[in-house]
Every structure is written in structure tokens, then in C-alpha cells.
Design an enzyme around this catalytic site. Sequence first.
Site, PDB file in Angstrom:
ATOM      1  N   ARG A  33      51.798  46.995  23.020  1.00  0.00           N
ATOM      2  CA  ARG A  33      51.179  45.678  23.131  1.00  0.00           C
ATOM      3  C   ARG A  33      52.215  44.636  23.560  1.00  0.00           C
ATOM      4  NH1 ARG A  33      46.198  44.068  20.974  1.00  0.00           N
ATOM      5  NH2 ARG A  33      46.017  46.075  19.946  1.00  0.00           N
ATOM      6  N   ARG A  45      41.881  41.145  24.056  1.00  0.00           N
ATOM      7  CA  ARG A  45      43.119  41.766  23.559  1.00  0.00           C
ATOM      8  C   ARG A  45      43.799  40.841  22.560  1.00  0.00           C
ATOM      9  NH1 ARG A  45      43.421  46.811  23.719  1.00  0.00           N
ATOM     10  NH2 ARG A  45      45.677  46.692  23.422  1.00  0.00           N
ATOM     11  N   ILE A  46      44.093  41.365  21.385  1.00  0.00           N
ATOM     12  CA  ILE A  46      44.841  40.595  20.399  1.00  0.00           C
ATOM     13  C   ILE A  46      46.239  40.321  20.956  1.00  0.00           C
ATOM     14  CG2 ILE A  46      45.862  40.654  18.098  1.00  0.00           C
ATOM     15  CD1 ILE A  46      43.460  42.409  17.257  1.00  0.00           C
ATOM     16  N   ASN A  81      40.948  29.413  21.835  1.00  0.00           N
ATOM     17  CA  ASN A  81      39.961  30.497  21.840  1.00  0.00           C
ATOM     18  C   ASN A  81      38.611  29.920  21.427  1.00  0.00           C
ATOM     19  OD1 ASN A  81      38.911  33.197  21.894  1.00  0.00           O
ATOM     20  ND2 ASN A  81      39.027  33.229  19.662  1.00  0.00           N
ATOM     21  N   HIS A 104      35.261  31.299  19.424  1.00  0.00           N
ATOM     22  CA  HIS A 104      34.780  32.420  18.628  1.00  0.00           C
ATOM     23  C   HIS A 104      33.324  32.168  18.264  1.00  0.00           C
ATOM     24  CE1 HIS A 104      34.876  35.837  15.972  1.00  0.00           C
ATOM     25  NE2 HIS A 104      34.311  35.094  15.043  1.00  0.00           N
ATOM     26  N   THR A 156      46.623  31.111  16.742  1.00  0.00           N
ATOM     27  CA  THR A 156      47.864  31.398  16.019  1.00  0.00           C
ATOM     28  C   THR A 156      47.908  32.906  15.809  1.00  0.00           C
ATOM     29  OG1 THR A 156      46.814  31.163  13.861  1.00  0.00           O
ATOM     30  CG2 THR A 156      47.772  29.167  14.840  1.00  0.00           C
ATOM     31  N   ASP A 211      41.528  34.652  14.742  1.00  0.00           N
ATOM     32  CA  ASP A 211      40.408  33.726  14.539  1.00  0.00           C
ATOM     33  C   ASP A 211      40.685  32.759  13.400  1.00  0.00           C
ATOM     34  OD1 ASP A 211      38.977  34.993  16.593  1.00  0.00           O
ATOM     35  OD2 ASP A 211      38.050  36.403  15.209  1.00  0.00           O
ATOM     36  N   GLU A 240      28.222  27.273  23.688  1.00  0.00           N
ATOM     37  CA  GLU A 240      29.625  27.459  24.081  1.00  0.00           C
ATOM     38  C   GLU A 240      29.929  26.800  25.419  1.00  0.00           C
ATOM     39  OE1 GLU A 240      30.328  31.711  23.984  1.00  0.00           O
ATOM     40  OE2 GLU A 240      31.009  31.550  21.896  1.00  0.00           O
TER      41      GLU A 240
HETATM   42  N1  NHR Z   1      45.245  36.748  19.499  1.00  0.00           N
HETATM   43  C1  NHR Z   1      45.780  36.107  18.460  1.00  0.00           C
HETATM   44  N2  NHR Z   1      47.074  36.288  18.218  1.00  0.00           N
HETATM   45  N3  NHR Z   1      45.063  35.285  17.644  1.00  0.00           N
HETATM   46  C2  NHR Z   1      43.749  35.107  17.884  1.00  0.00           C
HETATM   47  O1  NHR Z   1      43.068  34.298  17.078  1.00  0.00           O
HETATM   48  C3  NHR Z   1      43.126  35.779  18.966  1.00  0.00           C
HETATM   49  C4  NHR Z   1      43.929  36.612  19.772  1.00  0.00           C
HETATM   50  C5  NHR Z   1      43.361  37.322  20.838  1.00  0.00           C
HETATM   51  C6  NHR Z   1      42.000  37.222  21.093  1.00  0.00           C
HETATM   52  C7  NHR Z   1      39.726  36.416  20.475  1.00  0.00           C
HETATM   53  C8  NHR Z   1      39.100  37.151  19.273  1.00  0.00           C
HETATM   54  C9  NHR Z   1      37.660  36.701  19.032  1.00  0.00           C
HETATM   55  O2  NHR Z   1      37.374  35.507  19.174  1.00  0.00           O
HETATM   56  C10 NHR Z   1      41.204  36.412  20.267  1.00  0.00           C
HETATM   57  C11 NHR Z   1      41.761  35.681  19.225  1.00  0.00           C
HETATM   58  C12 NHR Z   1      39.680  40.730  20.334  1.00  0.00           C
HETATM   59  C13 NHR Z   1      39.859  41.359  19.113  1.00  0.00           C
HETATM   60  C14 NHR Z   1      40.179  42.850  19.036  1.00  0.00           C
HETATM   61  O3  NHR Z   1      40.051  43.455  17.991  1.00  0.00           O
HETATM   62  C15 NHR Z   1      39.778  40.599  17.954  1.00  0.00           C
HETATM   63  C16 NHR Z   1      39.531  39.229  18.035  1.00  0.00           C
HETATM   64  C17 NHR Z   1      39.349  38.604  19.253  1.00  0.00           C
HETATM   65  C18 NHR Z   1      39.416  39.368  20.405  1.00  0.00           C
HETATM   66  N4  NHR Z   1      40.656  43.467  20.141  1.00  0.00           N
HETATM   67  C19 NHR Z   1      41.062  44.878  20.244  1.00  0.00           C
HETATM   68  C20 NHR Z   1      42.591  44.997  20.359  1.00  0.00           C
HETATM   69  O4  NHR Z   1      43.104  46.061  20.015  1.00  0.00           O
HETATM   70  C21 NHR Z   1      40.473  45.529  21.465  1.00  0.00           C
HETATM   71  C22 NHR Z   1      38.982  45.435  21.519  1.00  0.00           C
HETATM   72  C23 NHR Z   1      38.431  45.768  22.909  1.00  0.00           C
HETATM   73  O5  NHR Z   1      39.198  46.005  23.865  1.00  0.00           O
HETATM   74  O6  NHR Z   1      37.201  45.736  23.042  1.00  0.00           O
HETATM   75  O7  NHR Z   1      43.251  44.053  20.867  1.00  0.00           O
HETATM   76  O8  NHR Z   1      36.803  37.510  18.649  1.00  0.00           O
HETATM   77  C1  GAR Z   2      31.571  34.460  24.222  1.00  0.00           C
HETATM   78  O1  GAR Z   2      30.377  34.395  23.489  1.00  0.00           O
HETATM   79  C2  GAR Z   2      32.742  34.326  23.296  1.00  0.00           C
HETATM   80  O2  GAR Z   2      32.507  33.514  22.173  1.00  0.00           O
HETATM   81  C3  GAR Z   2      32.910  35.737  22.868  1.00  0.00           C
HETATM   82  O3  GAR Z   2      32.618  36.546  23.986  1.00  0.00           O
HETATM   83  C4  GAR Z   2      31.743  35.855  24.851  1.00  0.00           C
HETATM   84  C5  GAR Z   2      32.374  35.814  26.211  1.00  0.00           C
HETATM   85  O4  GAR Z   2      31.405  35.534  27.167  1.00  0.00           O
HETATM   86  N1  GAR Z   2      34.249  35.954  22.482  1.00  0.00           N
HETATM   87  C6  GAR Z   2      34.554  36.950  21.692  1.00  0.00           C
HETATM   88  O5  GAR Z   2      33.754  37.640  21.103  1.00  0.00           O
HETATM   89  C7  GAR Z   2      36.043  37.131  21.612  1.00  0.00           C
HETATM   90  N2  GAR Z   2      36.285  38.328  20.949  1.00  0.00           N
HETATM   91  P1  GAR Z   2      31.816  35.238  28.671  1.00  0.00           P
HETATM   92  O6  GAR Z   2      32.711  36.364  29.154  1.00  0.00           O
HETATM   93  O7  GAR Z   2      30.515  35.240  29.387  1.00  0.00           O
HETATM   94  O8  GAR Z   2      32.498  33.910  28.708  1.00  0.00           O
END
Ligand code: NHR
Ligand code: GAR
Length: 214
Positions: free
Chosen positions: A66, A92-93, A108, A110, A142, A146, A175
Site C-alpha cells: 500500500r 483505497r484506504i 472525503n 461518506h 485523517t 471516516d 451528495e
Molecule cells: N483513507 C484514510 N486514511 N482515511 C479515510 O477516512 C479514508 C481513506 C480512504 C478512503 C473513503 C472511505 C468511505 O468513505 C476513504 C476514507 C474504502 C475503504 C476500504 O475498505 C474504506 C473506507 C473508504 C473507502 N477499502 C479497501 C482497501 O483495502 C478496498 C475496497 C475495494 O477496493 O473495494 O483499501 O467509505
Molecule cells: C458516493 O455515494 C460516495 O458517498 C460513496 O460512493 C459513491 C461514489 O459515487 N463513497 C464511498 O462509499 C466511499 N467508500 P460516484 O462514483 O458516482 O461519485
Amino acid sequence: MACRTAILISGSGTNLQAFIDAVAAGNLDLDLCVVFSNKPDAYGLQRAAKAGIPTICIEHGDFESREAFDRAVIAELDRFEPELLVLAGFMRILSSGFVEHYEGKILNIHPALLPKYPGLDTHQRALDAGDEWHGSTVHFVTEELDGGPRILAGRLRIHPGESADELQTRVQAVEHRIYPAAAGLVGSGRVVFRDGDAIIDGKSAAEPVLKTYD
Ligand code: NHR
Ligand code: GAR
């Protein structure tokens, strides 16, 4: 000068489209300087190209860790000198190294009324809990997933008998209104990240600005 803004996506990019449309309509003073995707088939890349915005795609599967992926993303993004990063369905986190490099500059959205329902499957979870309200929240990113300070939330009333898909459609329409608005507040400097808090018009915001929609 408009704030140089990078938008990061993984999928369809309807939030990206809302930014493109708001800028084109003169309602949002941001310079959308680059769109990044970790997925080559993300439809949002086509939306960006059509709007004349440069695109970058780097697949995370090509990297051994990562951190290595994140370093490559930083190197490509920094060529565009972004002042703000907008995660719009980016899946991606981000590692601590990435978050520190752009400290206080990453947003972000959410699809839940945070701090309720961090993580996935938020619409079904709100329905299962019998909640009266659901919505979406814009927050600074951060290291805590989330969990960064909240800026702006949009809520709507859950309809009796509504499905998770119907709810998701209505939340996404919210959104598309709140995300460009929140990013505009950050781009203009009215909202800043300081010492782990969101500062809105000079005041530390314990609660985000809350808007109610039908
Ligand atoms: N990164 C950090 N450091 N902090 C946040 O608050 C983040 C972030 C990256 C993305 C969006 C988040 C959401 O709003 C976001 C917030 C992906 C995952 C996840 O589990 C979790 C939260 C969010 C986005 N991703 C997997 C991973 O291993 C892969 C999942 C996939 O590819 O479908 O990164 O929901
Ligand atoms: C949005 O609803 C957003 O809140 C959510 O994915 C959608 C993206 O739509 N985000 C997450 O769930 C982050 N993990 P879009 O690609 O059409 O903008």
C-alpha cells in the site's frame, strides 16, 4: 486564483460530474487540475476527458505494498501541484504517509450521517436500525477511517418501506449538492483544518453544518 484541486475516483464519478457541472456553471471557484483513478475502467475517467481535465490511472495491483502504491500516486499528483484533494468514490484506504503528505488538504464524502455507520453498506444499516434520518457527510481525511473532522452534512427523512437502492439514489442527489459546496468553502479558505479540527468561519466546529433535504 482558484484552488488547484485533484479529484480521486474509483468508479462512476457522479460526484466528479457534479463538480465539473458546478465549475462550468460558474457556481464553484475551483481549478479541477487532474482526475486520478486506481481503476482503468472507471467511467469517471471518461467524464474527466470529456471536460478536458488531465487524467492519471495507476493500478494498486501493480505495487507490492500500500505504501509503495501511495508513493507512486503522490509522485504523479504532485506534478500538478494540487492544493486540495477530493475523494469521490475513491475506494483505497490511504496510508499514514499519504495523509501526512497532504495534511489537512484531503476531503472525503461518506454516505452516512457520521459518526453513524463508518465503513460499508451504510444505507441498509440505516434502514435496519429503523432510523428517521439518513444522509451523507463531507469530512477532512485523517488516518482514522471516516473519522476525520466533519464539515457539512446533508440529511433526508427515510421514507416508509423504502429500499436501500431507493435510499442510495436520494442520498447521492444530496451528495451532488453538498460536496461541491463544502469543497468550495475549503477552496476559498472559509473552512480550514487546524490541530485536528475543522475551523468554520474562524470557529472550531464541534458539529458540521447540517442541511435538510426532501
Ligand atoms: N483513507 C484514510 N486514511 N482515511 C479515510 O477516512 C479514508 C481513506 C480512504 C478512503 C473513503 C472511505 C468511505 O468513505 C476513504 C476514507 C474504502 C475503504 C476500504 O475498505 C474504506 C473506507 C473508504 C473507502 N477499502 C479497501 C482497501 O483495502 C478496498 C475496497 C475495494 O477496493 O473495494 O483499501 O467509505
Ligand atoms: C458516493 O455515494 C460516495 O458517498 C460513496 O460512493 C459513491 C461514489 O459515487 N463513497 C464511498 O462509499 C466511499 N467508500 P460516484 O462514483 O458516482 O461519485
